[in-house]
Write a protein that holds these residues in place. Sequence first.
Motif, mmCIF file in Angstrom:
data_model
loop_
_atom_site.group_PDB
_atom_site.id
_atom_site.type_symbol
_atom_site.label_atom_id
_atom_site.label_comp_id
_atom_site.label_asym_id
_atom_site.label_seq_id
_atom_site.Cartn_x
_atom_site.Cartn_y
_atom_site.Cartn_z
ATOM 1 N N MET A 1 7.474 12.894 76.315
ATOM 2 C CA MET A 1 7.732 11.572 75.747
ATOM 3 C C MET A 1 9.244 11.357 75.623
ATOM 4 O O MET A 1 9.961 12.256 75.216
ATOM 5 C CB MET A 1 7.095 11.535 74.357
ATOM 6 C CG MET A 1 7.004 10.183 73.799
ATOM 7 S SD MET A 1 5.761 10.107 72.479
ATOM 8 C CE MET A 1 6.444 11.099 71.179
ATOM 9 N N LYS A 2 9.706 10.199 76.014
ATOM 10 C CA LYS A 2 11.137 9.929 75.858
ATOM 11 C C LYS A 2 11.333 8.499 75.373
ATOM 12 O O LYS A 2 10.460 7.648 75.557
ATOM 13 C CB LYS A 2 11.863 10.153 77.184
ATOM 14 C CG LYS A 2 11.353 9.260 78.292
ATOM 15 C CD LYS A 2 11.985 9.560 79.624
ATOM 16 C CE LYS A 2 11.305 8.699 80.683
ATOM 17 N NZ LYS A 2 11.599 9.027 82.034
ATOM 18 N N ARG A 3 12.487 8.269 74.781
ATOM 19 C CA ARG A 3 12.802 6.948 74.280
ATOM 20 C C ARG A 3 13.588 6.219 75.372
ATOM 21 O O ARG A 3 14.580 6.739 75.862
ATOM 22 C CB ARG A 3 13.658 7.111 73.022
ATOM 23 C CG ARG A 3 13.878 5.844 72.273
ATOM 24 C CD ARG A 3 12.839 5.711 71.214
ATOM 25 N NE ARG A 3 13.182 4.638 70.295
ATOM 26 C CZ ARG A 3 12.359 4.212 69.349
ATOM 27 N NH1 ARG A 3 11.185 4.752 69.189
ATOM 28 N NH2 ARG A 3 12.732 3.230 68.552
ATOM 29 N N VAL A 4 13.149 5.036 75.756
ATOM 30 C CA VAL A 4 13.830 4.305 76.823
ATOM 31 C C VAL A 4 14.295 2.955 76.288
ATOM 32 O O VAL A 4 13.516 2.221 75.663
ATOM 33 C CB VAL A 4 12.888 4.101 78.040
ATOM 34 C CG1 VAL A 4 13.575 3.302 79.133
ATOM 35 C CG2 VAL A 4 12.426 5.440 78.583
ATOM 36 N N ARG A 201 25.606 1.195 72.642
ATOM 37 C CA ARG A 201 25.344 1.684 73.997
ATOM 38 C C ARG A 201 24.541 2.978 74.041
ATOM 39 O O ARG A 201 24.443 3.621 75.079
ATOM 40 C CB ARG A 201 26.675 1.901 74.733
ATOM 41 C CG ARG A 201 27.377 0.586 74.992
ATOM 42 C CD ARG A 201 28.726 0.785 75.636
ATOM 43 N NE ARG A 201 29.407 -0.484 75.753
ATOM 44 C CZ ARG A 201 29.269 -1.305 76.796
ATOM 45 N NH1 ARG A 201 28.512 -0.969 77.804
ATOM 46 N NH2 ARG A 201 29.909 -2.454 76.820
ATOM 47 N N LYS A 202 23.995 3.379 72.932
ATOM 48 C CA LYS A 202 23.268 4.648 72.885
ATOM 49 C C LYS A 202 22.086 4.641 73.856
ATOM 50 O O LYS A 202 21.236 3.752 73.801
ATOM 51 C CB LYS A 202 22.756 4.890 71.464
ATOM 52 C CG LYS A 202 22.198 6.272 71.264
ATOM 53 C CD LYS A 202 21.845 6.506 69.807
ATOM 54 C CE LYS A 202 21.153 7.846 69.677
ATOM 55 N NZ LYS A 202 20.725 8.122 68.317
ATOM 56 N N SER A 207 17.632 5.730 65.682
ATOM 57 C CA SER A 207 16.927 6.005 64.434
ATOM 58 C C SER A 207 16.720 4.678 63.702
ATOM 59 O O SER A 207 17.432 3.706 63.976
ATOM 60 C CB SER A 207 17.759 6.947 63.573
ATOM 61 O OG SER A 207 18.929 6.271 63.158
ATOM 62 N N PRO A 208 15.773 4.641 62.773
ATOM 63 C CA PRO A 208 15.601 3.403 61.995
ATOM 64 C C PRO A 208 16.921 3.002 61.333
ATOM 65 O O PRO A 208 17.241 1.814 61.252
ATOM 66 C CB PRO A 208 14.559 3.784 60.938
ATOM 67 C CG PRO A 208 13.802 4.923 61.532
ATOM 68 C CD PRO A 208 14.774 5.675 62.396
ATOM 69 N N ALA A 209 17.702 3.983 60.910
ATOM 70 C CA ALA A 209 18.983 3.672 60.268
ATOM 71 C C ALA A 209 19.928 2.992 61.263
ATOM 72 O O ALA A 209 20.621 2.030 60.919
ATOM 73 C CB ALA A 209 19.611 4.951 59.729
ATOM 74 N N TYR A 211 19.042 1.301 63.911
ATOM 75 C CA TYR A 211 18.514 -0.030 64.200
ATOM 76 C C TYR A 211 18.925 -1.000 63.088
ATOM 77 O O TYR A 211 19.322 -2.134 63.343
ATOM 78 C CB TYR A 211 16.993 0.039 64.357
ATOM 79 C CG TYR A 211 16.369 -1.279 64.729
ATOM 80 C CD1 TYR A 211 16.947 -2.086 65.715
ATOM 81 C CD2 TYR A 211 15.211 -1.735 64.118
ATOM 82 C CE1 TYR A 211 16.393 -3.297 66.060
ATOM 83 C CE2 TYR A 211 14.642 -2.945 64.455
ATOM 84 C CZ TYR A 211 15.234 -3.725 65.421
ATOM 85 O OH TYR A 211 14.678 -4.932 65.761
ATOM 86 N N ASN A 212 18.873 -0.482 61.855
ATOM 87 C CA ASN A 212 19.299 -1.321 60.733
ATOM 88 C C ASN A 212 20.780 -1.666 60.815
ATOM 89 O O ASN A 212 21.194 -2.745 60.403
ATOM 90 C CB ASN A 212 18.987 -0.633 59.402
ATOM 91 C CG ASN A 212 17.520 -0.780 59.058
ATOM 92 O OD1 ASN A 212 16.868 -1.728 59.505
ATOM 93 N ND2 ASN A 212 16.983 0.171 58.315
ATOM 94 N N ILE A 213 21.563 -0.746 61.353
ATOM 95 C CA ILE A 213 22.995 -1.035 61.516
ATOM 96 C C ILE A 213 23.175 -2.168 62.536
ATOM 97 O O ILE A 213 23.936 -3.104 62.325
ATOM 98 C CB ILE A 213 23.769 0.232 61.953
ATOM 99 C CG1 ILE A 213 23.770 1.229 60.786
ATOM 100 C CG2 ILE A 213 25.196 -0.115 62.375
ATOM 101 C CD1 ILE A 213 24.401 2.560 61.089
ATOM 102 N N ILE A 214 22.430 -2.112 63.639
ATOM 103 C CA ILE A 214 22.522 -3.186 64.643
ATOM 104 C C ILE A 214 22.170 -4.537 64.002
ATOM 105 O O ILE A 214 22.821 -5.550 64.240
ATOM 106 C CB ILE A 214 21.618 -2.895 65.857
ATOM 107 C CG1 ILE A 214 22.244 -1.746 66.647
ATOM 108 C CG2 ILE A 214 21.436 -4.147 66.725
ATOM 109 C CD1 ILE A 214 21.746 -1.538 68.027
ATOM 110 N N LYS A 215 21.165 -4.497 63.136
ATOM 111 C CA LYS A 215 20.743 -5.751 62.509
ATOM 112 C C LYS A 215 21.784 -6.335 61.543
ATOM 113 O O LYS A 215 21.674 -7.498 61.152
ATOM 114 C CB LYS A 215 19.398 -5.551 61.780
ATOM 115 C CG LYS A 215 18.233 -5.572 62.761
ATOM 116 C CD LYS A 215 16.956 -5.007 62.181
ATOM 117 C CE LYS A 215 16.323 -5.887 61.140
ATOM 118 N NZ LYS A 215 15.057 -5.306 60.622
ATOM 119 N N THR A 216 22.789 -5.546 61.197
ATOM 120 C CA THR A 216 23.820 -6.092 60.296
ATOM 121 C C THR A 216 24.796 -7.020 61.028
ATOM 122 O O THR A 216 25.660 -7.628 60.405
ATOM 123 C CB THR A 216 24.672 -4.983 59.628
ATOM 124 O OG1 THR A 216 25.383 -4.282 60.659
ATOM 125 C CG2 THR A 216 23.828 -4.018 58.827
#
Length: 367
Positions: A1-4, A201-202, A207-209, A211-216
């Motif tokens: 399993m990988k994150r894409v 660019r990761k 991580s949920p954290a 993602y929350n940073i992007i949402k800021t």
Amino acid sequence: MKRVRITELRPGMKTAEDVFSYNNQMIVPKGSVLDDKMITRLEFYSVLAVRIVDEEDGSESEQAPEPLSDGEISDNSSYSQKIKNSKQFKKFEESFLENTESFKENLKNIAEGGAEIDSRAMIDSITSLIEGDMTGISVFDMLHNMRQYDDFTYMHSMNVSLICNVFGKWLGMSTADIDIITLGGLLHDIGKLKIPDNIIRKPDKLSPAEYNIIKTHSLQGYNILKDKNIDDNVKQCALMHHERCDGSGYPLGLMGDKINMYAKIVAIADVYDAMTAARIYRGPLCPFKVISIFESEGLQKYDGHYILTFLEHVATTYMNNRVRLNNGMEGDVIFMNRNQYSRPMIQCSDKFVDLSREPDLYIETFV
Ligand SMILES: [Fe+2]
Ligand SMILES: [Fe+2]
């Protein structure tokens, strides 16, 4: 399993878990073999990355198509090729890229150096792109064919601004209002310049954290703009462009009547631009597919009057175009259905196909 990451998803990949939107609505179930429409749908819900079954895990996921090499013709590229070969497109592309450079500089100075904003000059740099001879080719055609450039924030912001400008004219807005959304579109994501590059660019799991940073970015954008000498509505566009009328957006989860009207317009242009972005495996997405996603899932999320005006005009832009249906038939778009803009009437030689009465058929591509 990988994150894409969403930009790297390809048809044929298989989801390793259920995918939910940030308000917990299931978007794509576990074990789905992704197709173009599902990927577009994930984009619609601003999903950033998806867990995919690894080929090495012995999964039976289908082989994804090879990326197109330069010059190779993708499924809908004969239409794209026609546009790309036109004089107008070449001129548009040249000025667009030229303007991107100065826009980049400008945006960085505002976000990092605290520079003042020359609203007039910024708006003019966008409107100058669509003045003059655009006969036969719409801004949408132009934008759809500029997609090979991978530039996260800058080109996206210019695209959104251009779409807002045209959209404002469709809505019959005053010049002053059109200026607001044109500048609002240009500056809506300025907060992304404050998000660390390693997150933006990761390539793998966010991580949920994170993602929350992007949402800021919407609040950060507002903070950059709040003391600037620009119309307050432009600042609200940065703050509220991820709010949704059904309350499912962020940062505040506002309902329709609490969302700034200019931000509602920028929101539609923003999502449309994200959904029509090209992928490594295909050229620009057929707008009728995007329209059908808006029609099935977007009517509660976006302002009804704005979204219907937008879809009607985008669809009408493609009247008389030649299209191919999913059953292989080719024909011309001759009549719009007011109840379902994604399903117009098609004339295939001497036969008329009314897509609103043919649930199994849909427009696959332009030819
Ligand atoms: Fe944004
Ligand atoms: Fe955006």
